[in-house]
Design an enzyme around this catalytic site. Structure first.
Site, mmCIF file in Angstrom:
data_model
loop_
_atom_site.group_PDB
_atom_site.id
_atom_site.type_symbol
_atom_site.label_atom_id
_atom_site.label_comp_id
_atom_site.label_asym_id
_atom_site.label_seq_id
_atom_site.Cartn_x
_atom_site.Cartn_y
_atom_site.Cartn_z
ATOM 1 C CD GLN A 88 -2.926 -0.115 2.251
ATOM 2 O OE1 GLN A 88 -3.236 -0.397 3.307
ATOM 3 N NE2 GLN A 88 -4.211 -1.003 1.815
ATOM 4 C CG ASP A 108 1.935 -2.302 14.710
ATOM 5 O OD1 ASP A 108 1.055 -1.353 15.327
ATOM 6 O OD2 ASP A 108 2.120 -3.822 15.136
ATOM 7 C CD GLU A 156 -14.901 3.637 6.577
ATOM 8 O OE1 GLU A 156 -14.734 2.668 6.063
ATOM 9 O OE2 GLU A 156 -15.272 4.664 6.740
ATOM 10 C CG HIS A 179 -7.301 -2.772 10.384
ATOM 11 N ND1 HIS A 179 -7.706 -4.425 9.803
ATOM 12 C CD2 HIS A 179 -7.768 -1.595 9.658
ATOM 13 C CE1 HIS A 179 -8.404 -3.391 8.496
ATOM 14 N NE2 HIS A 179 -7.981 -2.564 8.181
#
Length: 345
Positions: A135, A158, A176, A180
């Site tokens: 990505q 992270d 959004e 995760h």
């Protein structure tokens, strides 16, 4: 420029995973989830591997069907999906009071669609934080094409362990993405740490609403489909998110499930009972054509083995999302604006 062709979609499946390992990666990903016998604790413990596999496998499908901004939006009647997505991003920028010269962090930035829109809208420098190499490489390419590679950048890391000094950013947002995180308090703690005192953090969170009944098997099935199709360790409730913010030290300025007053249902783009020319690839017919095309590409060897299974679990996610939206047990836009106090008590 978005990938639009069938071959572009096929070539992107797997991201940084080698093409001959895509099928085994799909199998490993599926085993994390309830639908395939997986457990929540395993997903939380191995969230990094699970989420990376998910985005390597799913990103090209997202970009093909959804564009550069992978999120839903509050939507007015007569407003297109693309228009609503941009307004949703502008709303976030306005709530944060973004101004020229501010240093902004996008937590879990995807390929940077919102990052680019918010940077242009507010004339700010935005850093995208993402733990997925594929990505980031897509985002860097798109930044160059948009002429934003000098003012906006990406950091691979992270969000549970950010590589930034304390009090670095003037504003932070997440769209959004922090859903995760295996632990909301831990994630919000890191955001609190790198945000300057007196400044704000805003987010759209994926949450189960007060209507969700954990003892209802149908509700649990819907939740499991959403987790499988979207790479989530768990879907927290709105109250759990609110409590996590407070435990992390934030002052909550305001919060609301924006899905509650959206004139057009947020899940409408995925609703199999509707048809749209402007969002054709998201309709039932469009998804059927995509699925058939992926099967054919996989059969001919142009797409890696396992591509159709990725398409399948994304379809399952669409069913779960629409079901969760109709029953009002799930929202992708629990919004909050929170401030880091000037001084810690």
């Amino acid at each position: 420029m978005s990938k639009t062709g069938a071959l572009d979609l096929a070539s992107g499946v797997g991201g940084k995973i080698t093409k001959d390992e895509v099928k085994s990666a799909v199998e490993e990903y599926e085993k994390y989830h309830v639908c395939f016998g997986g457990e929540e604790e395993t997903r939380k413990t191995n969230y990094g591997d699970m989420v990376n596999k998910y985005y390597d496998l799913a990103t090209s499908f997202y970009e093909y069907g959804w564009g550069e901004s992978f999120h839903f939006a509050h939507r007015w009647k007569g407003e297109s999906l693309r228009e609503s997505i941009k307004r949703h991003e502008h709303f976030l920028a306005l709530q944060l009071g973004l101004k020229m010269g501010m240093k902004v962090l996008d937590v879990g930035c995807g390929i940077g669609g919102p990052l680019r829109e918010i940077a242009r809208f507010s004339s700010t420098s935005v850093t995208g934080l993402n733990n997925n190499e594929y990505q980031i490489s897509r985002g860097e390419e798109l930044n160059r094409l948009a002429g934003l590679n000098e003012s906006c950048d990406f950091v691979k890391a992270d969000f549970m362990k950010m590589p930034f000094s304390d009090n670095t950013f003037d504003a932070i947002y997440a769209i959004e993405a922090t859903c995760h995180a295996p632990d909301a308090v831990g994630c919000y703690n890191e955001i609190h740490r790198v945000l300057k005192p007196g400044q704000c953090f805003a987010a759209y969170e994926w949450c189960m609403t007060d209507n969700f009944d954990p003892n209802n098997e149908t509700h649990q099935k819907t939740k499991a489909e959403i987790e499988l199709g979207n790479g989530l360790p768990d879907v927290r409730t709105t109250m759990q998110c609110l409590e996590a913010l407070k435990l992390a030290g934030f002052e909550v300025i305001w919060e609301k499930d924006l899905a509650q007053d959206s004139p057009v249902p947020w899940y409408l783009p995925l609703d199999a009972s509707r048809f749209s020319l402007t969002s054709f690839r998201l309709t039932a017919l469009g998804r059927l054509i995509t699925r058939t095309m992926v099967k054919a590409l996989e059969f001919t060897g142009l797409a890696p083995q396992g591509s159709d299974r990725v398409s399948s679990f994304l379809e399952k996610a669409a069913v779960g999302l629409v079901d969760g939206g109709r029953k009002e047990i799930f929202t992708p836009m629990y919004f909050f604006l929170a401030r880091k106090p000037l001084s810690e008590s």
